[in-house]
Design an enzyme around this catalytic site. Structure first.
Site, PDB file in Angstrom:
ATOM      1  N   HIS A   1      28.670 -33.186  84.849  1.00  0.00           N
ATOM      2  CA  HIS A   1      29.825 -34.035  85.159  1.00  0.00           C
ATOM      3  C   HIS A   1      29.469 -35.510  84.903  1.00  0.00           C
ATOM      4  CE1 HIS A   1      31.012 -30.654  88.140  1.00  0.00           C
ATOM      5  NE2 HIS A   1      31.917 -30.636  87.195  1.00  0.00           N
TER       6      HIS A   1
ATOM      7  N   LYS B   1      39.212 -21.435  94.632  1.00  0.00           N
ATOM      8  CA  LYS B   1      37.796 -21.565  95.005  1.00  0.00           C
ATOM      9  C   LYS B   1      37.644 -21.930  96.470  1.00  0.00           C
ATOM     10  CE  LYS B   1      36.029 -23.364  90.602  1.00  0.00           C
ATOM     11  NZ  LYS B   1      35.527 -24.577  89.930  1.00  0.00           N
TER      12      LYS B   1
ATOM     13  N   ARG C   1      32.312 -26.570  78.088  1.00  0.00           N
ATOM     14  CA  ARG C   1      30.937 -26.122  77.806  1.00  0.00           C
ATOM     15  C   ARG C   1      30.922 -24.976  76.809  1.00  0.00           C
ATOM     16  NH1 ARG C   1      29.795 -24.644  83.813  1.00  0.00           N
ATOM     17  NH2 ARG C   1      31.930 -23.987  83.422  1.00  0.00           N
TER      18      ARG C   1
ATOM     19  N   SER D   1      28.478 -25.645  88.819  1.00  0.00           N
ATOM     20  CA  SER D   1      28.419 -25.937  90.251  1.00  0.00           C
ATOM     21  C   SER D   1      28.142 -24.663  91.038  1.00  0.00           C
ATOM     22  CB  SER D   1      29.742 -26.550  90.720  1.00  0.00           C
ATOM     23  OG  SER D   1      29.953 -27.782  90.097  1.00  0.00           O
TER      24      SER D   1
HETATM   25  N1  COA Z   1      28.953 -29.932  82.902  1.00  0.00           N
HETATM   26  C1  COA Z   1      28.590 -28.962  83.736  1.00  0.00           C
HETATM   27  N2  COA Z   1      29.459 -28.190  84.380  1.00  0.00           N
HETATM   28  C2  COA Z   1      30.746 -28.423  84.177  1.00  0.00           C
HETATM   29  C3  COA Z   1      31.202 -29.407  83.326  1.00  0.00           C
HETATM   30  C4  COA Z   1      30.242 -30.194  82.677  1.00  0.00           C
HETATM   31  N3  COA Z   1      30.584 -31.166  81.847  1.00  0.00           N
HETATM   32  N4  COA Z   1      32.538 -29.386  83.307  1.00  0.00           N
HETATM   33  C5  COA Z   1      32.903 -28.396  84.123  1.00  0.00           C
HETATM   34  N5  COA Z   1      31.817 -27.826  84.641  1.00  0.00           N
HETATM   35  C6  COA Z   1      31.813 -26.668  85.537  1.00  0.00           C
HETATM   36  C7  COA Z   1      31.685 -27.001  86.970  1.00  0.00           C
HETATM   37  O1  COA Z   1      30.342 -27.070  87.329  1.00  0.00           O
HETATM   38  C8  COA Z   1      32.434 -25.867  87.630  1.00  0.00           C
HETATM   39  O2  COA Z   1      31.606 -24.715  87.711  1.00  0.00           O
HETATM   40  P1  COA Z   1      31.923 -23.504  88.725  1.00  0.00           P
HETATM   41  O3  COA Z   1      33.266 -22.945  88.370  1.00  0.00           O
HETATM   42  O4  COA Z   1      30.795 -22.585  88.452  1.00  0.00           O
HETATM   43  O5  COA Z   1      31.904 -24.042  90.122  1.00  0.00           O
HETATM   44  C9  COA Z   1      33.527 -25.560  86.622  1.00  0.00           C
HETATM   45  O6  COA Z   1      33.032 -25.998  85.379  1.00  0.00           O
HETATM   46  C10 COA Z   1      34.788 -26.333  86.844  1.00  0.00           C
HETATM   47  O7  COA Z   1      34.742 -27.075  88.028  1.00  0.00           O
HETATM   48  P2  COA Z   1      35.189 -28.567  88.153  1.00  0.00           P
HETATM   49  O8  COA Z   1      34.745 -29.358  86.979  1.00  0.00           O
HETATM   50  O9  COA Z   1      34.721 -29.060  89.475  1.00  0.00           O
HETATM   51  O10 COA Z   1      36.764 -28.458  88.093  1.00  0.00           O
HETATM   52  P3  COA Z   1      37.757 -27.328  88.573  1.00  0.00           P
HETATM   53  O11 COA Z   1      38.072 -26.458  87.411  1.00  0.00           O
HETATM   54  O12 COA Z   1      37.329 -26.676  89.821  1.00  0.00           O
HETATM   55  O13 COA Z   1      38.991 -28.288  88.897  1.00  0.00           O
HETATM   56  C11 COA Z   1      41.264 -28.825  89.327  1.00  0.00           C
HETATM   57  C12 COA Z   1      40.244 -27.796  88.877  1.00  0.00           C
HETATM   58  C13 COA Z   1      40.954 -29.369  90.722  1.00  0.00           C
HETATM   59  C14 COA Z   1      41.296 -29.992  88.342  1.00  0.00           C
HETATM   60  C15 COA Z   1      42.590 -28.042  89.300  1.00  0.00           C
HETATM   61  O14 COA Z   1      42.483 -26.879  90.090  1.00  0.00           O
HETATM   62  C16 COA Z   1      43.757 -28.875  89.783  1.00  0.00           C
HETATM   63  O15 COA Z   1      44.277 -29.711  89.049  1.00  0.00           O
HETATM   64  N6  COA Z   1      44.158 -28.633  91.042  1.00  0.00           N
HETATM   65  C17 COA Z   1      45.274 -29.341  91.641  1.00  0.00           C
HETATM   66  C18 COA Z   1      46.521 -28.450  91.668  1.00  0.00           C
HETATM   67  C19 COA Z   1      47.210 -28.453  90.338  1.00  0.00           C
HETATM   68  O16 COA Z   1      47.716 -29.455  89.867  1.00  0.00           O
HETATM   69  N7  COA Z   1      47.262 -27.274  89.747  1.00  0.00           N
HETATM   70  C20 COA Z   1      47.960 -27.052  88.511  1.00  0.00           C
HETATM   71  C21 COA Z   1      47.017 -26.810  87.419  1.00  0.00           C
HETATM   72  S1  COA Z   1      47.909 -26.262  85.997  1.00  0.00           S
END
Ligand code: COA
Length: 163
Positions: free
Chosen positions: A17, A41, A90, A129
């Site tokens: 990140h 999650k 990724r 994560s």
């Molecule tokens: N390097 C390493 N890991 C990365 C990465 C990077 N550059 N980019 C993403 N990841 C990984 C994270 O470690 C995480 O791993 P995990 O799933 O094993 O825990 C995963 O990719 C994604 O997690 P994160 O980057 O924290 O984002 P997320 O996908 O959990 O976030 C939201 C999602 C919060 C943005 C999304 O659910 C959201 O917008 N929620 C609000 C409600 C909404 O508007 N919903 C409508 C969506 S259409």
């Protein structure tokens, strides 16, 4: 140059990140890291903990801020007057997950809502994560995967601080 939002659960914020944030901060006027919840999650860390350690990890990068958001990402972005979101990719599996999310957000926003994908640097492409959460709960050394403030916090909460 645009202002952009980098949203995520950040449970916890990783070196992957941080790499995306640093690169985006050079390309865009400002980067707002939006710490939210993915309803699919169950988080290990509280929202406040995630915000604090993310903030500590980006301290010193002038055009980066960290905020919390609830509800729809597009509503938060509208309040902030920002219509560009950055997401890290990724693998092709990430693309499969991200593509419908980007399209849905654009429709929810009524159009004009852009998602820009940045390729995660190859040295971080295996980091997730969830694996960090698993490793730290079993006493693993996660210092190579996360920024020092995140490592310190997780070691204090779940393990022994390394000397
Ligand atoms: N390097 C390493 N890991 C990365 C990465 C990077 N550059 N980019 C993403 N990841 C990984 C994270 O470690 C995480 O791993 P995990 O799933 O094993 O825990 C995963 O990719 C994604 O997690 P994160 O980057 O924290 O984002 P997320 O996908 O959990 O976030 C939201 C999602 C919060 C943005 C999304 O659910 C959201 O917008 N929620 C609000 C409600 C909404 O508007 N919903 C409508 C969506 S259409």
């Amino acid at each position: 140059m645009a202002n952009v939002i980098y949203p995520g659960t950040f449970d916890p914020f990783t070196n992957g990140h941080l790499d995306i944030v640093k690169r985006a901060a050079k390309l865009f006027e400002s980067v707002l890291i939006a710490v939210g919840d993915n309803p699919g999650k169950k988080t290990l860390l509280t929202r406040d903990e995630r915000i604090k350690i993310t903030r500590d990890s980006v301290k010193g990068i002038n055009n980066v801020a960290v905020e919390s958001f609830d509800g729809l990402l597009v509503e938060f972005a509208k309040k902030k007057n920002i219509n560009v979101v950055i997401r890290g990719i990724r693998t092709v599996q990430d693309f499969d997950y991200e593509f419908p999310m980007a399209q849905t957000n654009n429709v929810l926003a009524g159009g004009g809502f852009e998602t820009i994908f940045m390729m995660t640097a190859k040295e971080f492409s295996y980091i997730s994560s969830s694996l960090i959460r698993e490793a730290v709960q079993f006493g693993g050394d996660i210092s190579k995967f996360v920024p020092p403030p995140v490592n310190k916090f997780l070691m204090q909460k779940f393990g022994k601080v390394k000397r």
